[in-house]
Design an enzyme around this catalytic site. Structure first.
Site, PDB file in Angstrom:
ATOM      1  N   HIS A 249       0.813  -1.218   0.000  1.00  0.00           N
ATOM      2  CA  HIS A 249       0.000   0.000   0.000  1.00  0.00           C
ATOM      3  C   HIS A 249       0.850   1.273   0.000  1.00  0.00           C
ATOM      4  O   HIS A 249       0.376   2.354  -0.359  1.00  0.00           O
ATOM      5  CB  HIS A 249      -0.899  -0.019   1.246  1.00  0.00           C
ATOM      6  CG  HIS A 249      -2.148   0.795   1.120  1.00  0.00           C
ATOM      7  ND1 HIS A 249      -2.239   1.900   0.308  1.00  0.00           N
ATOM      8  CD2 HIS A 249      -3.362   0.666   1.720  1.00  0.00           C
ATOM      9  CE1 HIS A 249      -3.468   2.411   0.422  1.00  0.00           C
ATOM     10  NE2 HIS A 249      -4.152   1.683   1.256  1.00  0.00           N
ATOM     11  N   LYS A 328     -26.861  -0.153  -7.521  1.00  0.00           N
ATOM     12  CA  LYS A 328     -26.816   1.297  -7.725  1.00  0.00           C
ATOM     13  C   LYS A 328     -28.060   1.833  -8.420  1.00  0.00           C
ATOM     14  O   LYS A 328     -28.542   2.928  -8.098  1.00  0.00           O
ATOM     15  CB  LYS A 328     -25.569   1.641  -8.554  1.00  0.00           C
ATOM     16  CG  LYS A 328     -25.396   3.133  -8.816  1.00  0.00           C
ATOM     17  CD  LYS A 328     -24.145   3.424  -9.636  1.00  0.00           C
ATOM     18  CE  LYS A 328     -24.287   2.941 -11.058  1.00  0.00           C
ATOM     19  NZ  LYS A 328     -23.142   3.354 -11.911  1.00  0.00           N
ATOM     20  N   MET A 335     -32.830   8.642  -5.450  1.00  0.00           N
ATOM     21  CA  MET A 335     -32.038   9.842  -5.150  1.00  0.00           C
ATOM     22  C   MET A 335     -31.163   9.656  -3.914  1.00  0.00           C
ATOM     23  O   MET A 335     -30.912  10.597  -3.152  1.00  0.00           O
ATOM     24  CB  MET A 335     -32.963  11.061  -4.968  1.00  0.00           C
ATOM     25  CG  MET A 335     -33.901  11.322  -6.123  1.00  0.00           C
ATOM     26  SD  MET A 335     -33.014  11.721  -7.658  1.00  0.00           S
ATOM     27  CE  MET A 335     -32.466  13.394  -7.314  1.00  0.00           C
ATOM     28  N   HIS A 337     -27.406   8.523  -2.691  1.00  0.00           N
ATOM     29  CA  HIS A 337     -26.052   8.259  -3.173  1.00  0.00           C
ATOM     30  C   HIS A 337     -25.645   6.850  -2.740  1.00  0.00           C
ATOM     31  O   HIS A 337     -25.705   6.508  -1.554  1.00  0.00           O
ATOM     32  CB  HIS A 337     -25.071   9.281  -2.591  1.00  0.00           C
ATOM     33  CG  HIS A 337     -23.746   9.276  -3.293  1.00  0.00           C
ATOM     34  ND1 HIS A 337     -22.870   8.218  -3.225  1.00  0.00           N
ATOM     35  CD2 HIS A 337     -23.146  10.209  -4.095  1.00  0.00           C
ATOM     36  CE1 HIS A 337     -21.788   8.489  -3.942  1.00  0.00           C
ATOM     37  NE2 HIS A 337     -21.933   9.690  -4.481  1.00  0.00           N
ATOM     38  N   PRO A 338     -25.221   5.986  -3.691  1.00  0.00           N
ATOM     39  CA  PRO A 338     -24.967   4.581  -3.339  1.00  0.00           C
ATOM     40  C   PRO A 338     -23.840   4.381  -2.326  1.00  0.00           C
ATOM     41  O   PRO A 338     -23.903   3.479  -1.490  1.00  0.00           O
ATOM     42  CB  PRO A 338     -24.630   3.930  -4.688  1.00  0.00           C
ATOM     43  CG  PRO A 338     -24.305   5.060  -5.604  1.00  0.00           C
ATOM     44  CD  PRO A 338     -25.069   6.239  -5.126  1.00  0.00           C
ATOM     45  N   ASP A 339     -22.786   5.206  -2.382  1.00  0.00           N
ATOM     46  CA  ASP A 339     -21.703   5.070  -1.397  1.00  0.00           C
ATOM     47  C   ASP A 339     -22.222   5.407   0.002  1.00  0.00           C
ATOM     48  O   ASP A 339     -21.964   4.686   0.972  1.00  0.00           O
ATOM     49  CB  ASP A 339     -20.535   5.986  -1.743  1.00  0.00           C
ATOM     50  CG  ASP A 339     -19.469   5.970  -0.663  1.00  0.00           C
ATOM     51  OD1 ASP A 339     -18.817   4.930  -0.484  1.00  0.00           O
ATOM     52  OD2 ASP A 339     -19.300   6.994   0.033  1.00  0.00           O
ATOM     53  N   TYR A 361     -13.519   5.156   9.609  1.00  0.00           N
ATOM     54  CA  TYR A 361     -12.674   5.784   8.594  1.00  0.00           C
ATOM     55  C   TYR A 361     -13.186   5.365   7.222  1.00  0.00           C
ATOM     56  O   TYR A 361     -13.301   4.174   6.942  1.00  0.00           O
ATOM     57  CB  TYR A 361     -11.216   5.323   8.755  1.00  0.00           C
ATOM     58  CG  TYR A 361     -10.335   5.620   7.565  1.00  0.00           C
ATOM     59  CD1 TYR A 361      -9.611   6.799   7.494  1.00  0.00           C
ATOM     60  CD2 TYR A 361     -10.236   4.722   6.493  1.00  0.00           C
ATOM     61  CE1 TYR A 361      -8.802   7.087   6.390  1.00  0.00           C
ATOM     62  CE2 TYR A 361      -9.439   4.995   5.392  1.00  0.00           C
ATOM     63  CZ  TYR A 361      -8.720   6.170   5.344  1.00  0.00           C
ATOM     64  OH  TYR A 361      -7.946   6.449   4.261  1.00  0.00           O
ATOM     65  N   THR A 363     -12.204   6.192   3.135  1.00  0.00           N
ATOM     66  CA  THR A 363     -11.223   6.844   2.276  1.00  0.00           C
ATOM     67  C   THR A 363     -11.890   7.895   1.398  1.00  0.00           C
ATOM     68  O   THR A 363     -12.858   7.608   0.697  1.00  0.00           O
ATOM     69  CB  THR A 363     -10.534   5.813   1.362  1.00  0.00           C
ATOM     70  OG1 THR A 363      -9.947   4.802   2.168  1.00  0.00           O
ATOM     71  CG2 THR A 363      -9.458   6.479   0.520  1.00  0.00           C
ATOM     72  N   THR A 374      -5.042  10.665  -0.108  1.00  0.00           N
ATOM     73  CA  THR A 374      -6.313  10.454   0.599  1.00  0.00           C
ATOM     74  C   THR A 374      -6.498  11.422   1.767  1.00  0.00           C
ATOM     75  O   THR A 374      -5.550  12.023   2.250  1.00  0.00           O
ATOM     76  CB  THR A 374      -6.393   9.026   1.177  1.00  0.00           C
ATOM     77  OG1 THR A 374      -5.336   8.844   2.126  1.00  0.00           O
ATOM     78  CG2 THR A 374      -6.280   7.979   0.082  1.00  0.00           C
TER      79      THR A 374
END
Length: 534
Positions: A249, A328, A335, A337-339, A361, A363, A374
């Site tokens: 990472h 999605k 209406m 937001h999928p995230d 947390y 990202t 990030t």
């Protein structure tokens, strides 16, 4: 890194970096205001009041001085965080990288032209490597020779296992290895300077488009002797023609690997899983086997590395499933937001499982800025907790629950926008702390306040999460803390694919239960929107 790029007339990775704005330093007042808001879900009235006083004292005292020094640093650097972040978040960390820092994940070829099938490993391997490095004609013959040689001789010492060791131990073992024979350094440099490491594994993990658990686990915690833990890109092939990767990472974030994996997957789809180029194979020299000189100490170091790795790996619970009832398309239709939808479902599931809010947390990408990486997006907001509480309170009406959920959505969406546009606060606070350390000053009280770590500060988030994207690419990561969860997810039109990890030795956590509760929360949220509209 930029200087090492091959000259090309085509678009190159860092071609547009100079046109990006410098990473900004947020205002101290805004950062501290947002920080105070983020600790509220984890504090009683007395704790919050004390933290409020600590923040005020910090803002009017040492905090302002540190902030000015940070502004001075930012004047001379286009990204004031870059060097610090690479060291503090990754390189200074002494725990083994391969399991604790690296991320891993399967690629989606098995969902279309390449379902698991024995005796396809080499044919598919040559095609997938071609699409990775445009070098297929030289590879299939580079691969048959290696395969036969590996299976026709006894196993080697397994030098790669050393990369799974605690970082200082690996550094010492590496120095000893180099001192044993100069040729060992030559071999190490060849591995380190290579584009990628291609690992041929003999195992055949189970995987379906609905259940990624076994293959995901084998990619993250598989045999440490056949992947190089320090490598940015280990491309791993299994005996049944299934592929994945394991990546260090430190030098880059997961979205880089997502883009590579998606490109390759699209090429395999485009070519119907077959090689459609020239069948002519050029005559090339056989691959060179890298033979390390070892002694009893090196062999002992390898055995110790494997033992500690396998002990920790066996403690990790990994589940990875696809939720296929909807995806999605439906959330966007409503209406939502999928995230944010998934993040709030996670908050509700954690609240139901543990009876308390979970500091989280998520990202946030800062790639709008020069060499941006990030920012921390703290998903456990006051609004999210209020909604979770309402969902567990039978006296709360459906309309009120919906209103609270939409408030939580709006707050999350605004925070994500702020974090992505350089207005987050966690990296700012980290910068102030590092300035204090560089100046030899005492650690400010803000960072020793119990509420700082209780709310996730200092890398203490019980939920470590990231959206991998909206493509057919998946991944996994371990929890940040012993009593926490690692949670990666992908969003597609008709499904959500999630992976969750937890430590078996922690009696509080259960990744399987959490994922099942997340799936329940998905249904509850959609039902809430439908019912409240009636």
């Amino acid at each position: 890194m930029e200087n090492q790029l091959a000259k090309s007339t085509e678009e190159r990775t860092f071609q547009y970096q100079d046109s990006l704005p410098s990473l900004p330093v947020p205002s101290l007042e805004d950062s501290l205001k947002k920080y105070l808001e983020s600790v509220k879900p984890f504090a009683n009235e007395e704790e919050y009041k004390k933290t409020e006083e600590i923040v005020k004292k910090f803002q009017n005292g040492i905090g302002e001085k540190l902030h000015q020094k940070l502004l001075e640093r930012a004047k001379g650097k286009r990204n004031w965080l870059e060097e610090w972040w690479l060291n503090v978040a990754y390189l200074d960390v002494r725990i083994p990288s391969q399991l604790n820092v690296n991320f891993a994940g399967p690629v989606a070829h098995f969902e279309h032209y390449w379902p698991p099938k024995e005796d396809t490993q080499l044919e598919r391997g040559s095609i997938i490597l071609w699409h990775n490095v445009n070098y297929w004609q030289l590879l299939r013959k580079q691969l048959t020779y290696i395969y036969k040689k590996c299976h026709g001789e006894p196993d080697g010492p397994g030098i790669a296992a050393l990369t799974s060791e605690e970082r200082t131990q690996w550094a010492k073992a590496r120095e000893y290895l180099i001192g044993l024979d100069p040729e060992n350094l030559t071999s190490l440099e060849k591995i380190q300077s290579s584009l990628l490491v291609y690992s041929i594994e003999d195992s055949s993990p189970h995987v379906t488009p609905e259940d990624y658990t076994q293959v995901t686990a084998m990619l993250l915690i598989g045999d440490p002797t056949v992947r190089w833990g320090d490598k940015s890109y280990n491309l791993i092939s299994f005996s049944n023609g299934v592929f994945g990767c394991n990546c260090d990472h430190a030098p880059f974030d997961a979205m880089v690997m997502v883009n590579i994996s998606y490109y390759v997957d699209e090429k395999i789809l485009e070519n119907e899983g077959r090689w459609k180029g020239s069948e002519k194979v050029r005559d090339i020299p056989l691959p060179e086997e890298l033979v390390f000189t070892v002694d009893e100490k090196v062999l002992s170091d390898i055995n110790q590395a494997k033992a500690q790795y396998l002990k920790q790996a066996s403690d990790l619970q990994i589940v990875s499933y696809a939720f296929t009832s909807f995806g999605k398309k439906l959330t966007k239709k409503m209406m939502l937001h999928p995230d944010t939808f998934i993040q709030l479902a996670l908050q509700l599931a954690y609240y139901r499982l543990h009876g308390r809010p979970g500091c989280c947390y998520e990202t946030a990408m800062t790639r709008y800025f020069y060499h941006g990486r990030t920012e921390t997006m703290r998903s456990c907001t006051v609004e999210a907790v209020s909604w979770c509480q309402s969902m567990n309170d039978s006296s709360t009406s459906l309309l009120e629950r919906q209103e609270k959920m939409l408030q939580a959505f709006a707050k999350h969406n605004k925070m994500m926008k702020d974090c992505s546009t350089g207005k987050g606060f966690d990296r700012h606070l980290l910068g102030l702390l590092l300035i204090a350390k560089e100046e030899g000053l005492p650690v400010p009280e803000l960072f020793t306040d119990p509420l700082f770590s209780k709310s996730g500060g200092g890398g203490n988030f019980v939920l470590s999460t990231s959206l991998i994207g909206y493509l057919r690419v998946h991944g996994v990561v371990v929890p940040m803390v012993h009593n926490g969860y690692g949670f990666f997810y992908q969003i597609r039109d008709d499904r959500f694919v999630v992976s969750c990890t937890a430590w078996k030795s922690c009696p509080e956590t259960d990744a399987e239960k959490l994922v099942q509760l997340i799936f329940v929360a998905f249904h509850d949220m959609i039902q809430l929107m439908n019912t409240a509209h009636l």
